[in-house]
Design a protein around this motif. Structure first.
Motif, PDB file in Angstrom:
ATOM      1  N   SER A 207       0.815  -1.212   0.000  1.00 25.63           N
ATOM      2  CA  SER A 207       0.000   0.000   0.000  1.00 25.63           C
ATOM      3  C   SER A 207       0.851   1.266   0.000  1.00 25.63           C
ATOM      4  CB  SER A 207      -0.914   0.023   1.223  1.00 25.63           C
ATOM      5  OG  SER A 207      -0.159   0.048   2.425  1.00 25.63           O
ATOM      6  N   LEU A 208       2.171   1.110   0.062  1.00 32.23           N
ATOM      7  CA  LEU A 208       3.039   2.280   0.095  1.00 32.23           C
ATOM      8  C   LEU A 208       3.088   2.952  -1.272  1.00 32.23           C
ATOM      9  CD1 LEU A 208       6.160   1.098   2.137  1.00 32.23           C
ATOM     10  CD2 LEU A 208       4.359   2.651   2.893  1.00 32.23           C
ATOM     11  N   ASP A 209       3.144   4.292  -1.251  1.00 32.90           N
ATOM     12  CA  ASP A 209       3.379   5.044  -2.474  1.00 32.90           C
ATOM     13  C   ASP A 209       4.843   4.843  -2.877  1.00 32.90           C
ATOM     14  OD1 ASP A 209       0.786   6.024  -2.118  1.00 32.90           O
ATOM     15  OD2 ASP A 209       1.510   7.747  -0.961  1.00 32.90           O
ATOM     16  N   ARG A 210       5.069   4.678  -4.185  1.00 33.82           N
ATOM     17  CA  ARG A 210       6.419   4.387  -4.656  1.00 33.82           C
ATOM     18  C   ARG A 210       6.675   5.049  -6.004  1.00 33.82           C
ATOM     19  NH1 ARG A 210       8.482  -0.542  -2.191  1.00 33.82           N
ATOM     20  NH2 ARG A 210       6.899  -1.500  -0.876  1.00 33.82           N
ATOM     21  N   VAL A 211       7.957   5.390  -6.235  1.00 35.35           N
ATOM     22  CA  VAL A 211       8.401   5.795  -7.560  1.00 35.35           C
ATOM     23  C   VAL A 211       8.500   4.541  -8.428  1.00 35.35           C
ATOM     24  CG1 VAL A 211      10.352   6.700  -8.890  1.00 35.35           C
ATOM     25  CG2 VAL A 211       9.638   7.847  -6.782  1.00 35.35           C
ATOM     26  N   LYS A 212       8.019   4.640  -9.657  1.00 37.43           N
ATOM     27  CA  LYS A 212       8.106   3.519 -10.596  1.00 37.43           C
ATOM     28  C   LYS A 212       9.426   3.619 -11.377  1.00 37.43           C
ATOM     29  CE  LYS A 212       3.793   2.245  -9.739  1.00 37.43           C
ATOM     30  NZ  LYS A 212       3.306   3.383  -8.942  1.00 37.43           N
ATOM     31  N   THR A 213      10.173   2.534 -11.397  1.00 40.30           N
ATOM     32  CA  THR A 213      11.417   2.493 -12.157  1.00 40.30           C
ATOM     33  C   THR A 213      11.374   1.337 -13.143  1.00 40.30           C
ATOM     34  OG1 THR A 213      12.554   1.086 -10.548  1.00 40.30           O
ATOM     35  CG2 THR A 213      12.691   3.474 -10.211  1.00 40.30           C
ATOM     36  N   SER A 214      12.172   1.444 -14.212  1.00 40.36           N
ATOM     37  CA  SER A 214      12.137   0.398 -15.240  1.00 40.36           C
ATOM     38  C   SER A 214      13.445   0.377 -16.014  1.00 40.36           C
ATOM     39  CB  SER A 214      10.970   0.625 -16.206  1.00 40.36           C
ATOM     40  OG  SER A 214      11.080   1.882 -16.837  1.00 40.36           O
ATOM     41  N   PHE A 215      13.762  -0.786 -16.543  1.00 44.07           N
ATOM     42  CA  PHE A 215      14.890  -0.956 -17.444  1.00 44.07           C
ATOM     43  C   PHE A 215      14.455  -0.585 -18.860  1.00 44.07           C
ATOM     44  CE2 PHE A 215      16.073  -3.812 -13.944  1.00 44.07           C
ATOM     45  CZ  PHE A 215      17.408  -3.460 -13.772  1.00 44.07           C
ATOM     46  N   PRO A 216      15.416  -0.388 -19.773  1.00 49.68           N
ATOM     47  CA  PRO A 216      15.008  -0.115 -21.163  1.00 49.68           C
ATOM     48  C   PRO A 216      14.200  -1.273 -21.728  1.00 49.68           C
ATOM     49  CG  PRO A 216      17.365  -0.572 -21.012  1.00 49.68           C
ATOM     50  CD  PRO A 216      16.880  -0.414 -19.614  1.00 49.68           C
ATOM     51  N   ARG A 217      13.233  -0.951 -22.575  1.00 49.05           N
ATOM     52  CA  ARG A 217      12.381  -1.990 -23.141  1.00 49.05           C
ATOM     53  C   ARG A 217      13.171  -2.936 -24.034  1.00 49.05           C
ATOM     54  NH1 ARG A 217       7.209   1.870 -24.730  1.00 49.05           N
ATOM     55  NH2 ARG A 217       6.271   1.953 -22.645  1.00 49.05           N
ATOM     56  N   THR A 218      14.118  -2.374 -24.751  1.00 50.57           N
ATOM     57  CA  THR A 218      15.015  -3.189 -25.576  1.00 50.57           C
ATOM     58  C   THR A 218      16.433  -2.655 -25.395  1.00 50.57           C
ATOM     59  OG1 THR A 218      14.666  -1.753 -27.507  1.00 50.57           O
ATOM     60  CG2 THR A 218      13.259  -3.707 -27.307  1.00 50.57           C
ATOM     61  N   ILE A 219      17.418  -3.528 -25.523  1.00 52.13           N
ATOM     62  CA  ILE A 219      18.818  -3.138 -25.455  1.00 52.13           C
ATOM     63  C   ILE A 219      19.306  -2.916 -26.884  1.00 52.13           C
ATOM     64  CG2 ILE A 219      21.138  -3.842 -24.754  1.00 52.13           C
ATOM     65  CD1 ILE A 219      19.329  -3.315 -22.403  1.00 52.13           C
ATOM     66  N   ASP A 220      19.725  -1.688 -27.202  1.00 47.96           N
ATOM     67  CA  ASP A 220      20.160  -1.411 -28.565  1.00 47.96           C
ATOM     68  C   ASP A 220      21.635  -1.792 -28.745  1.00 47.96           C
ATOM     69  OD1 ASP A 220      21.738   0.655 -27.541  1.00 47.96           O
ATOM     70  OD2 ASP A 220      20.392   2.244 -28.189  1.00 47.96           O
ATOM     71  N   VAL A 221      22.154  -1.521 -29.936  1.00 47.48           N
ATOM     72  CA  VAL A 221      23.510  -1.953 -30.279  1.00 47.48           C
ATOM     73  C   VAL A 221      24.534  -1.369 -29.324  1.00 47.48           C
ATOM     74  CG1 VAL A 221      25.311  -1.837 -32.038  1.00 47.48           C
ATOM     75  CG2 VAL A 221      22.930  -2.282 -32.703  1.00 47.48           C
ATOM     76  N   LEU A 222      24.497  -0.062 -29.102  1.00 43.29           N
ATOM     77  CA  LEU A 222      25.493   0.567 -28.247  1.00 43.29           C
ATOM     78  C   LEU A 222      25.388   0.068 -26.817  1.00 43.29           C
ATOM     79  CD1 LEU A 222      25.577   4.256 -29.553  1.00 43.29           C
ATOM     80  CD2 LEU A 222      27.369   2.530 -29.748  1.00 43.29           C
ATOM     81  N   GLN A 223      24.184  -0.123 -26.318  1.00 42.83           N
ATOM     82  CA  GLN A 223      24.025  -0.612 -24.951  1.00 42.83           C
ATOM     83  C   GLN A 223      24.594  -2.027 -24.791  1.00 42.83           C
ATOM     84  OE1 GLN A 223      19.801   0.066 -24.754  1.00 42.83           O
ATOM     85  NE2 GLN A 223      20.039   1.843 -23.418  1.00 42.83           N
ATOM     86  N   SER A 224      24.411  -2.869 -25.775  1.00 47.67           N
ATOM     87  CA  SER A 224      24.974  -4.220 -25.686  1.00 47.67           C
ATOM     88  C   SER A 224      26.489  -4.196 -25.815  1.00 47.67           C
ATOM     89  CB  SER A 224      24.363  -5.122 -26.760  1.00 47.67           C
ATOM     90  OG  SER A 224      24.725  -4.685 -28.064  1.00 47.67           O
ATOM     91  N   LYS A 225      27.013  -3.300 -26.645  1.00 53.48           N
ATOM     92  CA  LYS A 225      28.461  -3.194 -26.806  1.00 53.48           C
ATOM     93  C   LYS A 225      29.126  -2.628 -25.554  1.00 53.48           C
ATOM     94  CE  LYS A 225      28.613  -4.709 -31.035  1.00 53.48           C
ATOM     95  NZ  LYS A 225      29.217  -6.028 -31.341  1.00 53.48           N
ATOM     96  N   TRP A 226      28.395  -1.848 -24.786  1.00 55.03           N
ATOM     97  CA  TRP A 226      28.933  -1.271 -23.553  1.00 55.03           C
ATOM     98  C   TRP A 226      29.388  -2.365 -22.592  1.00 55.03           C
ATOM     99  CZ3 TRP A 226      30.763   3.012 -21.528  1.00 55.03           C
ATOM    100  CH2 TRP A 226      30.733   3.218 -20.153  1.00 55.03           C
ATOM    101  N   THR A 227      28.543  -3.335 -22.379  1.00 49.53           N
ATOM    102  CA  THR A 227      28.914  -4.412 -21.463  1.00 49.53           C
ATOM    103  C   THR A 227      30.047  -5.253 -22.040  1.00 49.53           C
ATOM    104  OG1 THR A 227      27.141  -5.798 -22.369  1.00 49.53           O
ATOM    105  CG2 THR A 227      26.629  -4.506 -20.408  1.00 49.53           C
TER     106      THR A 227
END
Length: 614
Positions: free
Chosen positions: A157-177
Motif C-alpha cells: 500500500s506504500l506510495d512508490r516511484v516507478k522504475t524500469s529498465f530499457p524496453r530493448t537493449i540497442d547496439v550501443l548498450q549491448s556493446k557497452w557491457t
C-alpha cells in the motif's frame, strides 16, 4: 498562488515541511499514512504543475533545464578551476522538485559508503541506524521496479516511484557491457549493494506501464493530498523560522513556526516541528536568515545570531564529469540525427503520442560502470597515487576535512570501489562551447558515442551562503578542481575512456578516420598531461549538489545530528540533499529518498511517545 492565509498565528500544524521536493513529498506521503491524526502542511515556492507533457514525456527532459517555467536557474560564481566559467545548476521549480526535471537515471550508493559515514562521522547512537544494514530497507521502500519482484503484502500500500529498465537493449548498450568484459570485468547487477567493478544497466525513473516520468509529486504527494491530513500551499517563499524568545530548559531554540511574506504582509504559521526540505541551496539559506549559522556570514548579512553553527552552508560538493566522444559507423543508430534534423524530434514525438513507444518513451542513460583506481594504472602508478592521497589526509589540519578525506581515502584504496562512475551517451556531447569561436556550430556531422567519467568522491569543497541582499539567490561557490587530487584522479579516468576506445569493441564501431570530441582537443589522449589539459574546458556538472547542512558530529562541522535535527534546536530538522556529508558514488536522488525514509522512521517513533528534545 497560495490560498490566502489566515490571520497571523491562527494556523497550527503538527508538521510544516518547507519545500515540496523529492524528500518532502516522500515524507508527506509516509506521515499521511502512518500518522493519520497529525496535520501536515507543505509549503512550496514553485507551483504544482500537473499533466504537463514536457514533464511527463521522458524524452522531453531537455526542455525543462534552464527553462524558467520549471527551473529556478541557480548559477555558481565564476569557477577558477574551470577557467572562470559560471556553472548553471538547474533545480526544480515545481512540486516534485528536481526529481521532476532530472534525467531519470537511478544509480545507488554502495554499502561501504554508508558504513564509513556512520562509523567515522556520526556519534555512537547513530552508527547502527545509518549503517548499510540499517538503511537496506530504506533503499527498497521508495521504489517499485516494474521488472523486479513484487513487494510484500504489508508494504504494497506504500506510495512508490516507478522504475524500469530499457524496453530493448540497442547496439550501443549491448556493446557497452562487452567493452568492460574485454577489460576483464564482468557485467554486474545494479542496486544498493556491496561495491563491485564493471558495467551495469541501471533503471530509470520511468513508469513503463505509461511510458511516463515517475517523480516525487506523482508518486508521493498527490496520493497524500487525497488522504485529508496533508495540505499543500504553493507560491510561498519562506523567509525564516520563527523561534521563541526563551530557550528550552536544556538551552535549545524552540521553533514556533514559519514566517513568510505574501502580498506585502508577513504571516507566521505555527507547528510542533519544522522540517526543512528546501534543497541544498535554500535549506542553509533559511537557517541563516533565521539566525543559525556562521557568525561571520550572519554579521555580513546583518542577521542577529541565535545559535553559532559554522557548518551551515559549508561543505558544498558536486559530481564533476568529463567525457570524450568518437564518431561511429553511419549504420550504428545514435541520437545525433535528432540534434541536426528538426523533423526527427517531431516524428519521434508523434510516435510517442500515438503509441507511447520510441526514443521519447525512455530516458537518455542506462549504461553505467563502476570504475576503481586499480583499473586505471599499473601497480606502481596506483601505489604512487595512493601515497599522495595518504599524504593529503595526514597533512590536513581541518578536523572535518580530515574525517571526510579518510572516508574517501578508504574508497580509493579499495580495488572494488569506484573512484569514478562512468556512463555512456548515445550521442555527441559538447561542453567546451565557451572556448570555441563564436560562429562554431552547436553540433557536428556524424554519429557519435560519448563516454563520460563522473568523479565519485571529490576532495574539493565549496560553500553556499545568503547574500547581503535578501532578494538575491545565495552565493554559490563549488571550487571545482581546487584540490589537486581531483585533477589527478579524473584525468586518469579520461585515460581509461581512451583505453576503452582502443579496445576491439569500440574500434569495430568507430568510423575509420572519424572525428573525435571535444572540438578543443580532437585527438586521442596520449598522456596524462593531455587529459589534465582537457578538464578545465570540457568538464561539466552532473547536477548533484549536496552537503551544505551535513549530518556529522557538531565538532566536525556538522549541521544536523543522526536524527537529522539541527544542532542547537529542539524541533527543526533538515532532510534533503544538503544533509549528505560525503557525496555518494552515483546519482544522489536514491540516497535522498532513502534518507527521507529514515527520517520518517525517526519521526514516527518520536510521535508515538510525544515530541522529544533528547
Amino acid at each position: 498562488m497560495p490560498n490566502k492565509p489566515l490571520s497571523p498565528g491562527a494556523e497550527h500544524y503538527d508538521f510544516i515541511l518547507v519545500g515540496a521536493g523529492s524528500a518532502s513529498c516522500l515524507i508527506a506521503s509516509r506521515l499521511s499514512q502512518q500518522l493519520p491524526d497529525h496535520q501536515v502542511l507543505v509549503l512550496e515556492a514553485g507551483e504544482h504543475i500537473r499533466d504537463d507533457p514536457n514533464v511527463q514525456t521522458p524524452g522531453l527532459q531537455g526542455r525543462l533545464l534552464l527553462n524558467p517555467a520549471y527551473d529556478w536557474q541557480y548559477s555558481s560564481v565564476p569557477e577558477p578551476g574551470l577557467n572562470d566559467r559560471r556553472v548553471k545548476h538547474p533545480r526544480g521549480k515545481l512540486v516534485g522538485g528536481t526529481s521532476a526535471i532530472n534525467s531519470h537515471s537511478v544509480v545507488f550508493p554502495n554499502y561501504e559508503w554508508h558504513d564509513r559515514i556512520a562509523e567515522e562521522l556520526l556519534s555512537d547512537s547513530g552508527r547502527e541506524e545509518w549503517s548499510s544494514q540499517g538503511m537496506r530497507d530504506c533503499y527498497k521502500r521508495w521504489q517499485a521496479e516494474s521488472s523486479g519482484p513484487g513487494v510484500s503484502n504489508n508494504e504494497d500500500s506504500l506510495d512508490r516511484v516507478k522504475t524500469s529498465f530499457p524496453r530493448t537493449i540497442d547496439v550501443l548498450q549491448s556493446k557497452w557491457t562487452e567493452a568492460f568484459e574485454e577489460l576483464g570485468h564482468a557485467t554486474r547487477t545494479t542496486g544498493f549493494t556491496e561495491s563491485s567493478v564493471g558495467a551495469v544497466t541501471v533503471t530509470n525513473a520511468v513508469d513503463s506501464s505509461k511510458a511516463e516520468r515517475s517523480h516525487a509529486a506523482t508518486a508521493f504527494l498527490e496520493p497524500a493530498l487525497k488522504r485529508g491530513n496533508v495540505i499543500l500551499r504553493t507560491g510561498v517563499k519562506v523567509d525564516k523560522i520563527a523561534f521563541d524568545d526563551a530557550l528550552t530548559a536544556d538551552g535549545k531554540l524552540n521553533a514556533k513556526g514559519i514566517r513568510y511574506t505574501y502580498e506585502g504582509e508577513e504571516y507566521t504559521i505555527s507547528a510542533q516541528e519544522i522540517i526543512l526540505c528546501a534543497g541544498v541551496f535554500e535549506s542553509p539559506a533559511i537557517l541563516e536568515r533565521s539566525g543559525v549559522g556562521s557568525k561571520t556570514v550572519l554579521a555580513a548579512a546583518n542577521v542577529p545570531i541565535l545559535y553559532k553553527l559554522p557548518g551551515v552552508g559549508e561543505n558544498l560538493q558536486d559530481h564533476l564529469n568529463c567525457g570524450l566522444s568518437c564518431e561511429t559507423h553511419e549504420d550504428i543508430p545514435t541520437r545525433d540525427e535528432a540534434m541536426r534534423d528538426p523533423e526527427e524530434p517531431k516524428a519521434a514525438l508523434l510516435e510517442y503520442q500515438q503509441s507511447r513507444t520510441g526514443r521519447m518513451s525512455e530516458g537518455a542513460a542506462y549504461s553505467f560502470a563502476f570504475t576503481p583506481l586499480q583499473m586505471l594504472e599499473t601497480a606502481s602508478e596506483t601505489h604512487e597515487l595512493i601515497e599522495a592521497v595518504n599524504h593529503c589526509v595526514e597533512a590536513e589540519s581541518n578536523p572535518s576535512l580530515q574525517a571526510q578525506y579518510s572516508v574517501i581515502q578508504k574508497a580509493i584504496e579499495s580495488p572494488k570501489e569506484a573512484t569514478a562512475t562512468t556512463f555512456m551517451l548515445r550521442s555527441q556531447r559538447h561542453r567546451d562551447g565557451e572556448f570555441m569561436p563564436k560562429d562554431t556550430p552547436s553540433f557536428v556531422d556524424g554519429n557519435y558515442v560519448t563516454v563520460v567519467a563522473m568523479l565519485a568522491h571529490p576532495f574539493s569543497r565549496g560553500s553556499c551562503h545568503i547574500s547581503s541582499d535578501p532578494s538575491l539567490q545565495p552565493d554559490i561557490k563549488f571550487n571545482y578542481l581546487s584540490h589537486p587530487l581531483d585533477t589527478e584522479i579524473l584525468a586518469r579516468h579520461l585515460r581509461l575512456i581512451e583505453r576503452l576506445f582502443q579496445k576491439p569493441t569500440f574500434t569495430a564501431m568507430a568510423k575509420p578516420g572519424g572525428k573525435r570530441l571535444p572540438r578543443s582537443f580532437p585527438h586521442p589522449i596520449s598522456s596524462l598531461e593531455d587529459a589534465k589539459g582537457i578538464l578545465p574546458i570540457n568538464s561539466a556538472t552532473n547536477y548533484h549538489p549536496c552537503g551544505t547542512c551535513s549530518m556529522m558530529r557538531e565538532e566536525l562541522g556538522g549541521v544536523v545530528d543522526e536524527r537529522l535535527r539541527v544542532y542547537g534546536t529542539k524541533n527543526v530538522r533538515v532532510c534533503d540533499a544538503s544533509v549528505l556529508p560525503v557525496i555518494p558514488r552515483g546519482n544522489i536522488l536514491t540516497a535522498v529518498y532513502a534518507f527521507a525514509e529514515k527520517a520518517v522512521e525517526m519521526i514516527c517513533r518520536e510521535a508515538e511517545s510525544g515530541f522529544s528534545s533528547d
